[in-house]
Design a protein around this motif. Structure first.
Motif, mmCIF file in Angstrom:
data_model
loop_
_atom_site.group_PDB
_atom_site.id
_atom_site.type_symbol
_atom_site.label_atom_id
_atom_site.label_comp_id
_atom_site.label_asym_id
_atom_site.label_seq_id
_atom_site.Cartn_x
_atom_site.Cartn_y
_atom_site.Cartn_z
ATOM 1 N N MET A 20 0.835 -1.195 0.000
ATOM 2 C CA MET A 20 0.000 0.000 0.000
ATOM 3 C C MET A 20 0.877 1.255 0.000
ATOM 4 S SD MET A 20 -2.988 1.244 2.597
ATOM 5 C CE MET A 20 -1.926 2.042 3.766
ATOM 6 N N GLN A 83 -5.109 2.064 -2.966
ATOM 7 C CA GLN A 83 -6.175 1.060 -3.014
ATOM 8 C C GLN A 83 -5.686 -0.235 -3.654
ATOM 9 O OE1 GLN A 83 -9.413 2.953 -5.024
ATOM 10 N NE2 GLN A 83 -10.010 4.158 -3.235
ATOM 11 N N GLU A 86 -3.363 -1.961 -1.202
ATOM 12 C CA GLU A 86 -4.098 -2.586 -0.099
ATOM 13 C C GLU A 86 -4.680 -3.926 -0.520
ATOM 14 O OE1 GLU A 86 -7.775 -1.699 2.972
ATOM 15 O OE2 GLU A 86 -7.458 -0.387 1.256
ATOM 16 N N LYS A 87 -5.232 -3.990 -1.722
ATOM 17 C CA LYS A 87 -5.779 -5.266 -2.216
ATOM 18 C C LYS A 87 -4.670 -6.308 -2.361
ATOM 19 C CE LYS A 87 -9.963 -3.812 -2.623
ATOM 20 N NZ LYS A 87 -10.938 -4.182 -1.626
#
Length: 109
Positions: A20, A83, A86-87
């Motif tokens: 991230m 984003q 983070e995934k």
């Protein structure tokens, strides 16, 4: 939603956010570069009214639009990169660490 370790069923989980952070930095730099590039390309196409035909003249509006577009591009790129990172952290790279048993695991999708 509480996350549990698949081995010991503990709720003491640390989430490492390496991807991230990297995604946010890369997205911010790329977005800022794209924003500045788009602003400078737009000022070359449409010269300011009443300006002398000098290709090297940089007006205050050109500088301010480059700064503002760079900031806007940097913020949006940072959000998208964070984003995506983070995934990747949660579901791909096994960056979830159980503090009780030491097991590294992915979260279920």
């Amino acid at each position: 939603m509480s996350f549990r370790c698949p081995i010991c069923n503990s709720q003491k989980i640390a989430f490492h956010k390496t991807s991230m952070r990297i995604g946010a930095v890369v997205g911010a730099v790329g977005g800022a570069a794209q924003g500045v590039s788009a602003a400078l390309a737009a000022t070359r196409i449409v010269p300011p009214v009443g300006s002398i035909a000098d290709p090297f003249s940089i007006t205050l509006s050109t500088v301010s639009s480059a700064i503002l577009c760079g900031l806007a591009g940097g913020v949006s790129g940072c959000m998208v990169g964070a984003q995506l990172g983070e995934k990747l952290d949660r579901h791909v790279l096994a960056n979830n660490h159980c503090l009780t048993c030491g097991h590294r695991f992915n979260l279920p999708t």
